[in-house]
Design a protein around this motif. Structure first.
Motif, PDB file in Angstrom:
ATOM      1  N   ILE A   8       0.838  -1.197   0.000  1.00 51.68           N
ATOM      2  CA  ILE A   8       0.000   0.000   0.000  1.00 51.68           C
ATOM      3  C   ILE A   8       0.875   1.251   0.000  1.00 51.68           C
ATOM      4  O   ILE A   8       0.628   2.194  -0.761  1.00 51.68           O
ATOM      5  CB  ILE A   8      -0.965   0.001   1.209  1.00 51.68           C
ATOM      6  N   ILE A   9       1.910   1.258   0.818  1.00 48.75           N
ATOM      7  CA  ILE A   9       2.819   2.407   0.873  1.00 48.75           C
ATOM      8  C   ILE A   9       3.494   2.620  -0.479  1.00 48.75           C
ATOM      9  O   ILE A   9       3.614   3.742  -0.961  1.00 48.75           O
ATOM     10  CB  ILE A   9       3.860   2.234   2.004  1.00 48.75           C
ATOM     11  N   ASP A  10       3.930   1.531  -1.121  1.00 50.75           N
ATOM     12  CA  ASP A  10       4.559   1.637  -2.431  1.00 50.75           C
ATOM     13  C   ASP A  10       3.597   2.213  -3.463  1.00 50.75           C
ATOM     14  O   ASP A  10       3.977   3.034  -4.303  1.00 50.75           O
ATOM     15  CB  ASP A  10       5.080   0.276  -2.895  1.00 50.75           C
ATOM     16  N   GLN A  11       2.338   1.809  -3.414  1.00 48.67           N
ATOM     17  CA  GLN A  11       1.343   2.334  -4.339  1.00 48.67           C
ATOM     18  C   GLN A  11       1.114   3.830  -4.094  1.00 48.67           C
ATOM     19  O   GLN A  11       0.968   4.604  -5.041  1.00 48.67           O
ATOM     20  CB  GLN A  11       0.016   1.582  -4.208  1.00 48.67           C
ATOM     21  N   LEU A  12       1.078   4.236  -2.828  1.00 50.23           N
ATOM     22  CA  LEU A  12       0.882   5.651  -2.504  1.00 50.23           C
ATOM     23  C   LEU A  12       2.058   6.496  -2.987  1.00 50.23           C
ATOM     24  O   LEU A  12       1.876   7.624  -3.440  1.00 50.23           O
ATOM     25  CB  LEU A  12       0.667   5.837  -1.005  1.00 50.23           C
ATOM     26  N   LEU A  23      -8.483   9.453  -3.675  1.00 50.85           N
ATOM     27  CA  LEU A  23      -8.469   8.423  -2.635  1.00 50.85           C
ATOM     28  C   LEU A  23      -8.998   8.978  -1.314  1.00 50.85           C
ATOM     29  O   LEU A  23      -9.817   8.343  -0.642  1.00 50.85           O
ATOM     30  CB  LEU A  23      -7.050   7.880  -2.448  1.00 50.85           C
ATOM     31  N   VAL A  24      -8.553  10.169  -0.943  1.00 49.67           N
ATOM     32  CA  VAL A  24      -9.014  10.793   0.304  1.00 49.67           C
ATOM     33  C   VAL A  24     -10.526  11.007   0.265  1.00 49.67           C
ATOM     34  O   VAL A  24     -11.237  10.694   1.226  1.00 49.67           O
ATOM     35  CB  VAL A  24      -8.270  12.130   0.561  1.00 49.67           C
TER      36      VAL A  24
END
Length: 122
Positions: A8-12, A23-24
């Motif tokens: 998930i962090i990598d995608q962000l 997304l927010v």
């Protein structure tokens, strides 16, 4: 199903600003929450941090009678062009500089007040 936090962090990291904004908004709608910081909590924390504050925002509250002199001083402080400086002064109250050290903020305030402006340090 386990949550793959690193994926998930990598995608962000790879997402664009527009994608993150979408997304927010989607998270806010799905979970009926808001991403805005609570105002009451920020105000309460600000009272204690006031004594330790080392950076200030210099806000032009009012231009005063000598608007031309204030515009010149704003140009010198910000490095903006004549039109941008005039627009900033005409739009007062406006923040001129953000995150300035205490000594620099006091110096800017003194210079602007010397030409008739009203300045607030936040």
């Amino acid at each position: 199903m386990a949550l793959d936090t690193q994926a998930i962090i990598d995608q962000l990291k790879d997402a664009s600003i527009l994608e993150l904004n979408d997304l927010v908004k989607a998270i806010e709608e799905e979970f009926d929450v808001t991403a805005a910081a609570p105002v009451a909590a920020a105000g309460a924390a600000g009272g204690d941090a006031g004594a330790e504050k080392d950076s200030f925002d210099v806000e032009l509250t009012e231009a005063g009678q000598e608007k031309v002199k204030v515009i010149k001083e704003v140009r010198g402080i910000t490095g903006l062009g004549l039109k941008d400086s005039k627009d900033l002064v005409d739009g007062a109250p406006k923040v001129i500089k953000e995150g300035v050290a205490k000594a620099d903020a006091d110096e800017m305030k003194t210079k602007l007040e010397a030409v008739g402006a009203t300045v607030t340090l936040k």
